[in-house]
Design an enzyme around this catalytic site. Structure first.
Site, short mmCIF file in Angstrom:
data_model
loop_
_atom_site.label_atom_id
_atom_site.label_comp_id
_atom_site.label_asym_id
_atom_site.label_seq_id
_atom_site.Cartn_x
_atom_site.Cartn_y
_atom_site.Cartn_z
CG ASN A 120 0.79 -5.17 4.67
OD1 ASN A 120 0.29 -4.23 5.65
ND2 ASN A 120 0.94 -4.67 3.09
CB SER A 173 -1.07 0.06 1.11
OG SER A 173 -0.66 -0.10 2.67
#
Length: 203
Positions: A93, A27
């Site tokens: 992540n 992201s």
């Protein structure tokens, strides 16, 4: 007709000279909660042009991706886009989910090897996780990147978020993602980091 032929030849010539950069990220590179044309990878070609490095940028970043997700997607991306360079921006992540550091280290090592085997040049970005995960875990996680850079003899560029986070007006309310106001700065900063690592443009 002569002008049309000239323009076509010029276009193909410029495309031939333009190297291809694949960005394999999450992201932080996908443009979280913003349109793709606002995200820094879309602004990167113009930023690199200032350094006389024409570049076709393929942004293969997906929000939420782990190093495992990136590894699974990579072979098809390499075959489809045949990049000259691959910028690896993955691992955040894995860290946020508390994965054992051995997992992203193993996945990133395989990613680097696949890129090198394809004939492209891998470039690794340092990733760090928030300090609230504990000093021991944060340190073990962050050292993955310098270790792989040394072992694989590939460039390691700094983590852009460490600069962006100092400007609260550039961050989203979640405290994890840069907003649209930070994107042009990130593109310019990434261009500055990449330029010494790129092959000279043919004259």
């Amino acid at each position: 007709m002569r002008w049309l032929s000239f323009l076509l030849v010029l276009t193909f010539s410029l495309q031939a000279q333009s190297a291809r950069l694949l960005i394999l990220g999450d992201s932080l590179s996908a443009g979280y909660q913003m349109s793709a044309n606002q995200a820094w990878p879309s602004l990167l070609p113009q930023a690199l042009q200032k350094y006389n490095h024409p570049m076709t940028v393929i942004n293969a970043s997906i929000s939420g991706d782990t190093t495992g997700n990136g590894l699974a997607r990579l072979p098809k991306l390499l075959q489809q886009h045949t990049p000259d360079y691959v910028l690896i921006e993955l691992g955040a992540n894995d860290g946020l989910r508390g994965f054992s550091p051995q997992i992203p280290e193993r996945n990133l090592a395989r990613i680097i090897d696949l890129i090198a085997q394809s004939g492209a040049r891998p470039i690794l970005m340092q990733i760090r996780i928030p300090p609230n995960y504990g000093q021991r875990y944060s340190k073990a996680f962050s050292t993955i990147y310098s270790k792989l850079s040394e072992q694989k003899q590939i460039p390691l560029i700094p983590f852009f978020l460490e600069q962006v986070i100092l400007r609260p007006e550039w961050m989203k309310s979640d405290g994890l993602h840069p907003n649209e106001h930070a994107q042009s700065w990130i593109a310019a900063w990434i261009a500055q980091q990449l330029t010494p690592l790129l092959e000279p443009t043919p004259s």
